[in-house]
Design a protein around this motif. Structure first.
Motif, PDB file in Angstrom:
ATOM      1  N   VAL A   5     -24.286 -17.339  72.860  1.00 58.63           N
ATOM      2  CA  VAL A   5     -24.745 -18.648  73.332  1.00 58.63           C
ATOM      3  C   VAL A   5     -23.556 -19.577  73.541  1.00 58.63           C
ATOM      4  O   VAL A   5     -23.476 -20.303  74.533  1.00 58.63           O
ATOM      5  N   THR A   6     -22.616 -19.550  72.607  1.00 56.81           N
ATOM      6  CA  THR A   6     -21.418 -20.385  72.738  1.00 56.81           C
ATOM      7  C   THR A   6     -20.636 -20.019  73.987  1.00 56.81           C
ATOM      8  O   THR A   6     -20.153 -20.890  74.729  1.00 56.81           O
ATOM      9  N   LEU A   7     -20.510 -18.708  74.249  1.00 56.23           N
ATOM     10  CA  LEU A   7     -19.802 -18.239  75.427  1.00 56.23           C
ATOM     11  C   LEU A   7     -20.498 -18.699  76.699  1.00 56.23           C
ATOM     12  O   LEU A   7     -19.858 -19.191  77.646  1.00 56.23           O
ATOM     13  N   HIS A   8     -21.819 -18.567  76.722  1.00 58.80           N
ATOM     14  CA  HIS A   8     -22.597 -19.000  77.887  1.00 58.80           C
ATOM     15  C   HIS A   8     -22.406 -20.484  78.145  1.00 58.80           C
ATOM     16  O   HIS A   8     -22.211 -20.903  79.299  1.00 58.80           O
ATOM     17  N   ARG A   9     -22.456 -21.276  77.101  1.00 57.16           N
ATOM     18  CA  ARG A   9     -22.307 -22.720  77.271  1.00 57.16           C
ATOM     19  C   ARG A   9     -20.926 -23.070  77.802  1.00 57.16           C
ATOM     20  O   ARG A   9     -20.775 -23.956  78.648  1.00 57.16           O
ATOM     21  N   GLY A  10     -19.925 -22.371  77.316  1.00 59.68           N
ATOM     22  CA  GLY A  10     -18.575 -22.605  77.812  1.00 59.68           C
ATOM     23  C   GLY A  10     -18.462 -22.295  79.292  1.00 59.68           C
ATOM     24  O   GLY A  10     -17.845 -23.047  80.059  1.00 59.68           O
ATOM     25  N   TRP A  11     -19.062 -21.185  79.710  1.00 62.19           N
ATOM     26  CA  TRP A  11     -19.046 -20.824  81.125  1.00 62.19           C
ATOM     27  C   TRP A  11     -19.785 -21.853  81.970  1.00 62.19           C
ATOM     28  O   TRP A  11     -19.309 -22.256  83.033  1.00 62.19           O
ATOM     29  N   LEU A  12     -20.953 -22.268  81.510  1.00 63.57           N
ATOM     30  CA  LEU A  12     -21.765 -23.219  82.275  1.00 63.57           C
ATOM     31  C   LEU A  12     -21.058 -24.558  82.436  1.00 63.57           C
ATOM     32  O   LEU A  12     -21.089 -25.168  83.514  1.00 63.57           O
ATOM     33  N   VAL A  13     -20.441 -25.009  81.379  1.00 64.02           N
ATOM     34  CA  VAL A  13     -19.682 -26.263  81.452  1.00 64.02           C
ATOM     35  C   VAL A  13     -18.521 -26.121  82.434  1.00 64.02           C
ATOM     36  O   VAL A  13     -18.262 -27.004  83.258  1.00 64.02           O
ATOM     37  N   ALA A  14     -17.809 -25.000  82.359  1.00 64.31           N
ATOM     38  CA  ALA A  14     -16.662 -24.769  83.238  1.00 64.31           C
ATOM     39  C   ALA A  14     -17.091 -24.723  84.701  1.00 64.31           C
ATOM     40  O   ALA A  14     -16.414 -25.267  85.587  1.00 64.31           O
ATOM     41  N   ILE A  15     -18.236 -24.087  84.959  1.00 67.52           N
ATOM     42  CA  ILE A  15     -18.736 -23.993  86.331  1.00 67.52           C
ATOM     43  C   ILE A  15     -19.178 -25.356  86.832  1.00 67.52           C
ATOM     44  O   ILE A  15     -18.858 -25.765  87.954  1.00 67.52           O
ATOM     45  N   ASN A  19     -15.859 -26.302  88.646  1.00 69.38           N
ATOM     46  CA  ASN A  19     -16.046 -25.310  89.708  1.00 69.38           C
ATOM     47  C   ASN A  19     -15.286 -24.025  89.392  1.00 69.38           C
ATOM     48  O   ASN A  19     -14.637 -23.430  90.270  1.00 69.38           O
ATOM     49  N   ASP A  20     -15.380 -23.602  88.140  1.00 65.15           N
ATOM     50  CA  ASP A  20     -14.585 -22.477  87.647  1.00 65.15           C
ATOM     51  C   ASP A  20     -15.148 -21.152  88.175  1.00 65.15           C
ATOM     52  O   ASP A  20     -16.189 -20.665  87.713  1.00 65.15           O
ATOM     53  N   LYS A  21     -14.437 -20.562  89.125  1.00 64.17           N
ATOM     54  CA  LYS A  21     -14.906 -19.306  89.721  1.00 64.17           C
ATOM     55  C   LYS A  21     -14.723 -18.121  88.787  1.00 64.17           C
ATOM     56  O   LYS A  21     -15.430 -17.118  88.904  1.00 64.17           O
ATOM     57  N   ALA A  26     -17.565 -14.017  85.700  1.00 65.99           N
ATOM     58  CA  ALA A  26     -17.925 -13.348  84.453  1.00 65.99           C
ATOM     59  C   ALA A  26     -19.442 -13.197  84.344  1.00 65.99           C
ATOM     60  O   ALA A  26     -19.955 -12.130  83.974  1.00 65.99           O
ATOM     61  N   ILE A  27     -20.171 -14.261  84.684  1.00 65.65           N
ATOM     62  CA  ILE A  27     -21.635 -14.202  84.653  1.00 65.65           C
ATOM     63  C   ILE A  27     -22.139 -13.185  85.681  1.00 65.65           C
ATOM     64  O   ILE A  27     -23.041 -12.394  85.405  1.00 65.65           O
ATOM     65  N   TYR A  28     -21.544 -13.220  86.840  1.00 63.61           N
ATOM     66  CA  TYR A  28     -21.921 -12.294  87.921  1.00 63.61           C
ATOM     67  C   TYR A  28     -21.762 -10.848  87.467  1.00 63.61           C
ATOM     68  O   TYR A  28     -22.672 -10.026  87.633  1.00 63.61           O
ATOM     69  N   ARG A  29     -20.620 -10.528  86.880  1.00 67.03           N
ATOM     70  CA  ARG A  29     -20.357  -9.145  86.473  1.00 67.03           C
ATOM     71  C   ARG A  29     -21.273  -8.691  85.344  1.00 67.03           C
ATOM     72  O   ARG A  29     -21.729  -7.539  85.325  1.00 67.03           O
ATOM     73  N   ILE A  30     -21.571  -9.574  84.412  1.00 69.42           N
ATOM     74  CA  ILE A  30     -22.385  -9.208  83.253  1.00 69.42           C
ATOM     75  C   ILE A  30     -23.849  -9.002  83.630  1.00 69.42           C
ATOM     76  O   ILE A  30     -24.503  -8.072  83.152  1.00 69.42           O
ATOM     77  N   TYR A  31     -24.381  -9.837  84.535  1.00 67.03           N
ATOM     78  CA  TYR A  31     -25.823  -9.824  84.780  1.00 67.03           C
ATOM     79  C   TYR A  31     -26.243  -9.140  86.080  1.00 67.03           C
ATOM     80  O   TYR A  31     -27.434  -8.894  86.289  1.00 67.03           O
ATOM     81  N   TRP A  61     -24.614 -20.825  92.340  1.00 68.52           N
ATOM     82  CA  TRP A  61     -23.348 -21.515  92.597  1.00 68.52           C
ATOM     83  C   TRP A  61     -23.567 -22.839  93.325  1.00 68.52           C
ATOM     84  O   TRP A  61     -22.953 -23.856  92.987  1.00 68.52           O
ATOM     85  N   GLU A  62     -24.454 -22.831  94.304  1.00 71.17           N
ATOM     86  CA  GLU A  62     -24.696 -24.048  95.079  1.00 71.17           C
ATOM     87  C   GLU A  62     -25.303 -25.161  94.229  1.00 71.17           C
ATOM     88  O   GLU A  62     -25.106 -26.350  94.517  1.00 71.17           O
ATOM     89  N   GLN A  63     -26.021 -24.788  93.174  1.00 80.59           N
ATOM     90  CA  GLN A  63     -26.660 -25.780  92.314  1.00 80.59           C
ATOM     91  C   GLN A  63     -25.885 -26.012  91.009  1.00 80.59           C
ATOM     92  O   GLN A  63     -26.416 -26.536  90.040  1.00 80.59           O
ATOM     93  N   ARG A  64     -24.618 -25.657  91.018  1.00 77.82           N
ATOM     94  CA  ARG A  64     -23.817 -25.707  89.784  1.00 77.82           C
ATOM     95  C   ARG A  64     -23.700 -27.104  89.183  1.00 77.82           C
ATOM     96  O   ARG A  64     -23.593 -27.252  87.966  1.00 77.82           O
ATOM     97  N   GLU A  65     -23.738 -28.131  90.019  1.00 79.67           N
ATOM     98  CA  GLU A  65     -23.596 -29.490  89.500  1.00 79.67           C
ATOM     99  C   GLU A  65     -24.805 -29.915  88.674  1.00 79.67           C
ATOM    100  O   GLU A  65     -24.716 -30.876  87.902  1.00 79.67           O
TER     101      GLU A  65
END
Length: 205
Positions: A5-15, A19-21, A26-31, A61-65
């Motif tokens: 969960v911590t990892l997911h939150r870090g990724w979501l915040v970064a995205i 706009n952290d590609k 990482a999310i793309y490859r895992i899921y 990606w388009e709704q990342r904000e």
């Protein structure tokens, strides 16, 4: 809070904020694989399943904000996929192809499993009985829909409003599916799934 969960939150915040590609990748490859397999089990076409998952990640990606860093990431991704699959099934251009596919599946299954022929006929009799127990307008609406008439044409033929026709088809579809489930047994499992899917596709509008 778990490490995942911590990892997911870090990724979501970064995205969302940077706009952290790399985080998106990482999310793309895992899921990707699990989402693709989930879609393939439902649409039964490799290219279509791949397209749906690709569209999912484009939308993500388009709704990342607007991403909520506290959300359940897997549930969010599967939720998007669920509605894309529904849209796929509701696509008028794909319905005939899918209906032919399910009918072929039923036929092929019985051919490959001749000992299931009696079960197949039992399901047919079960659905016939349920249809016969329905109010006349409901039964006629369902049969006309199975003949691929539009809601407008069915309404005109039966002298009903289009909304009444839709209501009859919706309730009738649920009754047919419920009849399959209530009378289901282990020996019916595969045929029941195929029959239920056929009913859903045939009566979608």
């Amino acid at each position: 809070m778990s490490q995942v969960v911590t990892l997911h939150r870090g990724w979501l915040v970064a995205i969302r904020e940077r706009n952290d590609k790399d985080a998106f990748g990482a999310i793309y490859r895992i899921y990707w694989d699990d989402l693709y397999k989930h879609a393939l089990r439902r649409v039964r076409n490799e290219q279509q399943a791949e397209d749906l998952v690709q569209e999912l990640f484009i939308q993500f990606w388009e709704q990342r904000e607007r991403l909520d860093a506290t959300m359940n990431l897997p549930a969010y991704l599967y939720g998007i996929l669920k509605y894309k699959i529904i849209d796929f099934f509701n696509s008028n251009k794909i319905k005939p192809q899918l209906l032919d596919l399910w009918a072929t599946d039923l036929h092929q299954y019985v051919q490959q499993n001749p000992d299931e022929l009696e079960t197949y006929h039992a399901l047919e009799r079960l659905l016939d009985r349920e249809l016969d127990s329905m109010p006349t307008n409901m039964k006629q609406a369902i049969l006309l829909k199975w003949d691929k008439l539009s809601i407008r044409d069915i309404a005109a033929r039966l002298g009903l409003s289009e909304q009444t026709v839709k209501n009859n088809i919706s309730v009738g579809s649920k009754r047919l599916q419920q009849a399959l489930l209530v009378n289901n047994s282990d020996s019916y499992s595969t045929l029941t799934v195929l029959a239920a899917q056929s009913i859903t596709l045939l009566l979608a509008y």
